[in-house]
Design a protein around this motif. Structure first.
Motif, PDB file in Angstrom:
ATOM      1  N   GLN A  18     128.005 -67.137 -17.927  1.00 22.66           N
ATOM      2  CA  GLN A  18     127.076 -66.034 -18.156  1.00 22.66           C
ATOM      3  C   GLN A  18     125.666 -66.590 -18.258  1.00 22.66           C
ATOM      4  OE1 GLN A  18     128.818 -63.275 -21.207  1.00 22.66           O
ATOM      5  NE2 GLN A  18     130.270 -64.936 -21.377  1.00 22.66           N
ATOM      6  N   ASP A  19     125.262 -67.304 -17.216  1.00 23.59           N
ATOM      7  CA  ASP A  19     123.962 -67.961 -17.299  1.00 23.59           C
ATOM      8  C   ASP A  19     122.848 -66.932 -17.455  1.00 23.59           C
ATOM      9  OD1 ASP A  19     124.638 -67.359 -14.567  1.00 23.59           O
ATOM     10  OD2 ASP A  19     122.778 -68.350 -13.995  1.00 23.59           O
ATOM     11  N   GLY A  20     121.887 -67.298 -18.283  1.00 22.67           N
ATOM     12  CA  GLY A  20     120.789 -66.389 -18.566  1.00 22.67           C
ATOM     13  C   GLY A  20     121.028 -65.569 -19.823  1.00 22.67           C
ATOM     14  N   LYS A  21     122.270 -65.470 -20.260  1.00 23.05           N
ATOM     15  CA  LYS A  21     122.575 -64.694 -21.461  1.00 23.05           C
ATOM     16  C   LYS A  21     122.306 -65.539 -22.710  1.00 23.05           C
ATOM     17  CE  LYS A  21     126.392 -62.384 -23.687  1.00 23.05           C
ATOM     18  NZ  LYS A  21     127.738 -61.865 -23.649  1.00 23.05           N
ATOM     19  N   LEU A  22     121.912 -64.881 -23.783  1.00 23.11           N
ATOM     20  CA  LEU A  22     121.622 -65.621 -25.014  1.00 23.11           C
ATOM     21  C   LEU A  22     122.834 -65.671 -25.933  1.00 23.11           C
ATOM     22  CD1 LEU A  22     118.087 -64.289 -26.016  1.00 23.11           C
ATOM     23  CD2 LEU A  22     118.667 -66.241 -24.594  1.00 23.11           C
ATOM     24  N   PHE A  23     123.025 -66.816 -26.567  1.00 18.61           N
ATOM     25  CA  PHE A  23     124.106 -66.964 -27.538  1.00 18.61           C
ATOM     26  C   PHE A  23     123.536 -67.499 -28.846  1.00 18.61           C
ATOM     27  CE2 PHE A  23     126.061 -67.264 -23.417  1.00 18.61           C
ATOM     28  CZ  PHE A  23     127.224 -66.521 -23.559  1.00 18.61           C
ATOM     29  N   ASN A  24     124.045 -66.968 -29.958  1.00 14.56           N
ATOM     30  CA  ASN A  24     123.681 -67.511 -31.257  1.00 14.56           C
ATOM     31  C   ASN A  24     124.552 -68.723 -31.547  1.00 14.56           C
ATOM     32  OD1 ASN A  24     121.732 -65.668 -32.559  1.00 14.56           O
ATOM     33  ND2 ASN A  24     123.331 -64.144 -32.185  1.00 14.56           N
ATOM     34  N   VAL A  25     123.927 -69.822 -31.960  1.00 14.42           N
ATOM     35  CA  VAL A  25     124.718 -70.967 -32.398  1.00 14.42           C
ATOM     36  C   VAL A  25     124.152 -71.520 -33.700  1.00 14.42           C
ATOM     37  CG1 VAL A  25     125.487 -71.681 -30.095  1.00 14.42           C
ATOM     38  CG2 VAL A  25     123.404 -72.646 -31.025  1.00 14.42           C
ATOM     39  N   LYS A  26     125.042 -72.143 -34.459  1.00 14.88           N
ATOM     40  CA  LYS A  26     124.643 -72.735 -35.734  1.00 14.88           C
ATOM     41  C   LYS A  26     124.920 -74.234 -35.671  1.00 14.88           C
ATOM     42  CE  LYS A  26     126.772 -71.811 -39.889  1.00 14.88           C
ATOM     43  NZ  LYS A  26     127.174 -70.856 -40.945  1.00 14.88           N
ATOM     44  N   LEU A  27     123.902 -75.042 -35.995  1.00 11.75           N
ATOM     45  CA  LEU A  27     124.041 -76.496 -35.966  1.00 11.75           C
ATOM     46  C   LEU A  27     123.484 -77.068 -37.261  1.00 11.75           C
ATOM     47  CD1 LEU A  27     122.515 -77.070 -32.409  1.00 11.75           C
ATOM     48  CD2 LEU A  27     124.910 -77.448 -32.989  1.00 11.75           C
ATOM     49  N   LYS A  28     124.008 -78.220 -37.664  1.00 18.19           N
ATOM     50  CA  LYS A  28     123.473 -78.872 -38.861  1.00 18.19           C
ATOM     51  C   LYS A  28     122.418 -79.894 -38.442  1.00 18.19           C
ATOM     52  CE  LYS A  28     126.695 -78.928 -42.747  1.00 18.19           C
ATOM     53  NZ  LYS A  28     126.758 -77.516 -42.819  1.00 18.19           N
ATOM     54  N   ASP A  29     121.292 -79.926 -39.179  1.00 17.32           N
ATOM     55  CA  ASP A  29     120.284 -80.932 -38.843  1.00 17.32           C
ATOM     56  C   ASP A  29     120.574 -82.229 -39.599  1.00 17.32           C
ATOM     57  OD1 ASP A  29     119.381 -80.573 -41.411  1.00 17.32           O
ATOM     58  OD2 ASP A  29     117.566 -79.478 -40.852  1.00 17.32           O
ATOM     59  N   LYS A  47     119.317 -83.439 -42.129  1.00 18.19           N
ATOM     60  CA  LYS A  47     119.324 -83.298 -43.587  1.00 18.19           C
ATOM     61  C   LYS A  47     120.493 -82.435 -44.042  1.00 18.19           C
ATOM     62  CE  LYS A  47     114.359 -83.862 -43.964  1.00 18.19           C
ATOM     63  NZ  LYS A  47     113.605 -83.171 -42.902  1.00 18.19           N
ATOM     64  N   ASN A  48     121.436 -82.206 -43.114  1.00 11.28           N
ATOM     65  CA  ASN A  48     122.626 -81.438 -43.427  1.00 11.28           C
ATOM     66  C   ASN A  48     122.349 -79.949 -43.699  1.00 11.28           C
ATOM     67  OD1 ASN A  48     125.321 -81.887 -43.294  1.00 11.28           O
ATOM     68  ND2 ASN A  48     125.595 -82.066 -45.512  1.00 11.28           N
ATOM     69  N   LYS A  49     121.231 -79.475 -43.187  1.00 14.09           N
ATOM     70  CA  LYS A  49     120.886 -78.064 -43.362  1.00 14.09           C
ATOM     71  C   LYS A  49     121.299 -77.282 -42.125  1.00 14.09           C
ATOM     72  CE  LYS A  49     117.195 -76.955 -46.480  1.00 14.09           C
ATOM     73  NZ  LYS A  49     115.778 -77.182 -46.708  1.00 14.09           N
ATOM     74  N   ASN A  50     121.749 -76.061 -42.338  1.00 15.75           N
ATOM     75  CA  ASN A  50     122.122 -75.221 -41.199  1.00 15.75           C
ATOM     76  C   ASN A  50     120.887 -74.730 -40.462  1.00 15.75           C
ATOM     77  OD1 ASN A  50     124.846 -75.366 -41.615  1.00 15.75           O
ATOM     78  ND2 ASN A  50     124.893 -73.572 -42.965  1.00 15.75           N
ATOM     79  N   ARG A  51     120.909 -74.845 -39.151  1.00 13.56           N
ATOM     80  CA  ARG A  51     119.821 -74.294 -38.347  1.00 13.56           C
ATOM     81  C   ARG A  51     120.410 -73.281 -37.374  1.00 13.56           C
ATOM     82  NH1 ARG A  51     114.992 -75.534 -40.425  1.00 13.56           N
ATOM     83  NH2 ARG A  51     114.004 -75.141 -38.400  1.00 13.56           N
ATOM     84  N   SER A 103     119.121 -74.656 -22.956  1.00 20.50           N
ATOM     85  CA  SER A 103     117.980 -74.686 -23.862  1.00 20.50           C
ATOM     86  C   SER A 103     118.351 -74.081 -25.205  1.00 20.50           C
ATOM     87  CB  SER A 103     116.792 -73.952 -23.241  1.00 20.50           C
ATOM     88  OG  SER A 103     116.934 -72.566 -23.419  1.00 20.50           O
ATOM     89  N   PHE A 104     117.872 -74.719 -26.248  1.00 23.82           N
ATOM     90  CA  PHE A 104     118.136 -74.290 -27.625  1.00 23.82           C
ATOM     91  C   PHE A 104     116.800 -73.913 -28.268  1.00 23.82           C
ATOM     92  CE2 PHE A 104     122.510 -75.936 -28.310  1.00 23.82           C
ATOM     93  CZ  PHE A 104     122.660 -76.707 -27.177  1.00 23.82           C
ATOM     94  N   ASP A 105     116.657 -72.643 -28.586  1.00 19.31           N
ATOM     95  CA  ASP A 105     115.423 -72.148 -29.210  1.00 19.31           C
ATOM     96  C   ASP A 105     115.697 -71.989 -30.707  1.00 19.31           C
ATOM     97  OD1 ASP A 105     113.150 -70.779 -29.931  1.00 19.31           O
ATOM     98  OD2 ASP A 105     113.417 -69.119 -28.526  1.00 19.31           O
ATOM     99  N   ASP A 106     115.000 -72.763 -31.521  1.00 20.91           N
ATOM    100  CA  ASP A 106     115.246 -72.750 -32.970  1.00 20.91           C
ATOM    101  C   ASP A 106     114.630 -71.499 -33.597  1.00 20.91           C
ATOM    102  OD1 ASP A 106     115.507 -73.213 -35.651  1.00 20.91           O
ATOM    103  OD2 ASP A 106     114.913 -75.326 -35.540  1.00 20.91           O
ATOM    104  N   ILE A 107     115.466 -70.627 -34.125  1.00 21.42           N
ATOM    105  CA  ILE A 107     114.935 -69.410 -34.758  1.00 21.42           C
ATOM    106  C   ILE A 107     115.327 -69.341 -36.233  1.00 21.42           C
ATOM    107  CG2 ILE A 107     114.785 -68.066 -32.607  1.00 21.42           C
ATOM    108  CD1 ILE A 107     117.363 -66.597 -33.544  1.00 21.42           C
TER     109      ILE A 107
END
Ligand SMILES: [Fe+2]
Ligand SMILES: [Fe+2]
Lengths: 504, 251
Positions: A219-230, A232-236, A255-259
């Motif tokens: 589904q290229d072009g579609k946006l997905f929400n993802v959660k990653l740890k930085d 400092k072990n914080k959720n981004r 591409s990952f856009d940090d929101i």
């Protein structure tokens, strides 16, 4: 005429080029360099190969034109030495001799052109045009490569360039976030990337059915929400998107856009009043609309015409604090025009956004909307086609074998069930109550009469009516009749809707 | 009379052909094959056909699956013998409808308005997950429709070729037996020469389908061709002069 055009073209193309001209015959040298100066802003003249080589090292000319037979160092020896310094140097050899040996040697050295004197001016210009435009292409490509590489490297988003599931390139931002030394170590990490995607409701993470990478690539072009740890072990919180490289199979840029700053991962503060909560939610929604606009992501727009869902995609063009401007299809614009409102859905929202029409412009395909409010009902979840029956349709309902005497109106009907409006609620009628509906659908002249068993799913109390939603229990024969009826009614409503457009 | 037949079954994955005689077309001996692919709880229906065969196809599908498990309906192109029933299918199930984006705007004429449930195929085609396997939508434009796709099922290795491979034979679809290319060649010729747009399209399609390991070709009309017979078909189709190549003869 053609040659005149070529003169102009060459003068234009050669404006950033330097020419080195090597010729020992002083008469010819003067004559030719006079012509060259008409096209090249900088012409350097040498009288033998040795001088030519020196000037080459000093000025790095873009094009070299040289005679062969000259004192001190001949033209071919010079060309060989120049090629050793810069294999890309463009050398044109001119010679009064048609000797095969010279020609073969020239090929061996890799010179660009071998021309026999005397050279007609037209021909020379054509050749120069050729060489220069090729050089220009190369230059531009190099510039572009350097620029895109820079753009990739220093992008604000994390970027990963992949072929199939192999990492080809990864940018600085990404290496930093995952605390990786270089792209080699990142390539290893990427093999187990699915483990880094943390589970979260409605987010993308590895489930047993399909790999996360397959999902986003499909589904290229579609946006997905993802959660990653930085580190400092914080959720981004990131918005992830796969961009397919056009005309290339298997190449994608992720591409990952940090929101995270939007605070969507945070739990709602329990100390807030309802009003404050609504206010916060609204701010979040506006921020998300900004994300959608930034990523040029398609949203879905929903309207309905007499129960029939009309849906198309749109793009957000402008986000202000209390209104947005979108672009959508003509058909949807028409539907919005009739409804005076629309409902927006996006993969980034967990709710749908209802908004009212401010104005629209058919020429620019734009629609301006305001008055946002949220609705938990997602129109995309509507499974079956619904239609509002003809005004002559009606229903008699039997509850516990007694015909209900209240006024009942069919709002819409699908093969799954129906939405009914009651002017008052009969005693005892509640969820799960079993009913028999005697439906009379369609035109007065050829109505469809059918008895259908149904169960009450939900009752909503409104200001001056009760909305009762019932679910049918259809026998296969009546199901077919109903399918047939709804399909025909759908067709008629489409015609009616289109007719409304034409009537304007 | 046999009008359905399982053409692939490995326990988890199944392909079925239905051949419901459409009276109108039987007059001209062009019977229609519909196909259903099932894997566990998912199914895809291929070229469900016209309004007139809708009831029979619907019943047949329901004999194999719960209609809620029908995830996709694929329309290879816009013709009435392929997509005429799109309005009815849109009402009777919740399946996503897959069709060339070239035809989307025309679908309202068949009674479809809710584009939320349509997956438009880009000209270049697509590949979607189906259970553990893939469905490939292979461009077949101008063969004969300007927005046309063949469907390759990677599990059964069947190529659902739409109108390509149409033969006028009594061994069609569910009634198919092992036929050789030679036996049906003559009945292929007339249709393809008139309906396919030109040899350059045939050539590029053959090149495209050769990228896949095809065991059987299953067309919308006529006989299925397997193995060597399929290869023979490709060799013939690749060099076939048709449509625009033969323009003089129709003007
Ligand atoms: Fe067709
Ligand atoms: Fe057909």
């Amino acid at each position: 005429m053609e040659s005149k055009n070529n003169y102009k073209k060459l003068a234009k193309l050669a404006k950033d080029f330097t020419l080195l001209y090597i010729e020992d015959n002083s008469g010819l040298q003067k004559q030719a360099s006079k012509i060259f100066k008409k096209f090249f802003p900088k012409v350097i003249v040498a009288t033998n190969g040795q001088e030519g080589l020196e000037f080459f090292k000093k000025y790095y000319p873009d094009i070299i034109i040289s005679d062969i037979k000259m004192p001190k160092m001949n033209g071919l020896d010079m060309a060989r030495k120049i090629k050793e310094i810069d294999n890309d140097a463009q050398i044109i050899i001119t010679s009064a001799f048609d000797e095969k040996e010279y020609l073969l040697e020239s090929i061996d050295i890799g010179i660009t052109k071998y021309l026999k004197k005397p050279i007609p001016l037209e021909e020379l210009i054509e050749i120069l045009l050729d060489v220069i435009s090729q050089q220009n292409d190369k230059k531009n490509r190099r510039l572009f490569d350097a620029y895109t590489k820079d753009a990739f490297e220093y992008q604000d988003h994390m970027l990963i360039f992949i072929e199939k599931d192999e990492v080809l390139m990864v940018n600085k931002k990404c290496l930093e976030f995952f605390a990786q030394e270089n792209s080699k170590t990142f390539k290893e990490l990427f093999k187990t990337f699915s483990k880094l995607l943390l589970p979260h409701e409605n987010f993308l993470y590895e489930k047993d059915t399909q790999s996360w990478l397959e999902i986003i690539k499909e589904q290229d072009g579609k946006l997905f929400n993802v959660k990653l740890k930085d580190t400092k072990n914080k959720n981004r919180h990131f918005v992830l998107k796969a961009n397919k490289i056009p005309d290339k199979d298997n190449y994608y840029i992720l591409s990952f856009d940090d929101i995270s700053e939007l605070g969507l991962l945070e739990e709602d503060n329990p100390n807030l009043t309802d009003e404050q909560k609504a206010q916060e939610e609204k701010i979040k929604m506006i921020n998300l609309l900004h994300v959608l606009k930034r990523n040029k992501t398609k949203i879905k727009l929903y309207n309905s015409y007499k129960g029939l869902s009309i849906s198309n995609t749109g793009i957000i063009e402008e986000v202000l604090s209390n209104q947005i401007k979108i672009k959508t299809t003509y058909l949807q614009q028409r539907a919005i025009h009739i409804d005076k409102k629309t409902t927006i859905e996006s993969e980034l929202f967990s709710k749908a956004l209802e908004c009212s029409l401010v104005n629209l412009n058919f020429e620019t395909q734009s629609v301006v909307l305001n008055n946002f409010s949220f609705t938990p009902f997602l129109p995309s979840k509507q499974k079956y086609v619904r239609v509002m029956p003809e005004s002559s349709s009606f229903v008699d309902i039997y509850f516990d074998a007694i015909r209900l005497s209240v006024k009942i109106h069919i709002l819409d009907i699908s093969i799954e069930g129906s939405k009914l409006s009651f002017n008052s609620l009969p005693a005892g009628l509640k969820e799960n109550s079993e009913l028999i509906l005697k439906l009379r659908l369609g035109s007065k002249t050829s109505p469809l009469n059918m008895d259908v068993k149904a169960e009450v799913l939900k009752i909503e109390e409104h200001k001056d009516e009760f909305i009762v939603i019932v679910v049918f229990k259809l026998e296969s024969e009546s199901k077919k009749l109903l399918i047939d009826y709804i399909a025909k009614r759908q067709m008629a409503l489409i015609r009616e809707f289109k007719g409304l457009q034409n009537a304007e | 009379m046999q009008n359905e037949k399982v053409i692939y079954d490995d326990g988890d994955h199944k392909c079925i052909v239905f051949s419901f005689d459409n009276e109108e077309v039987e007059e001209s001996f062009l019977a229609v094959n519909q196909y259903l692919i099932i894997q566990k709880n998912s199914a895809i229906l291929i070229d469900p056909g016209s309004q007139s065969t809708y009831d029979e196809v619907y019943d047949a599908v329901c004999r194999y699956i719960d209609i809620d498990n029908l995830k996709y309906i694929f329309y290879s192109h816009q013709d009435p013998d392929v997509a005429g029933s799109i309005g009815k299918w849109s009402v009777s199930c919740a399946a996503q409808q897959i069709v060339s984006k070239q035809w989307i705007r025309f679908m309202s004429h068949y009674g479809l308005m809710n584009f939320n449930r349509v997956i438009p195929l880009e000209d270049k085609g697509a590949k979607i997950h189906f259970g553990e396997d893939y469905l490939h939508f292979i461009p077949a434009h101008f063969l004969h429709s300007p927005g046309n796709f063949s469907l390759y099922d990677s599990r059964s290795k069947i190529l659902f070729s739409g109108d390509i491979g149409t033969s006028i034979t009594s061994y069609y679809g569910a009634k198919s037996q092992d036929v050789t290319f030679g036996e049906i060649r003559e009945s292929l010729e007339g249709f393809h020469k008139r309906y396919m747009a030109g040899n350059r399209f045939c050539k590029v399609w053959v090149q495209k389908v050769k990228e896949h390991d095809v065991h059987t070709m299953a067309p919308q009309h006529g006989s299925l061709l397997s193995g060597e017979e399929y290869d023979n078909f490709l060799a013939w189709f690749k060099d076939l002069e048709c449509g625009g190549d033969l323009m003089e003869s129709i003007y």
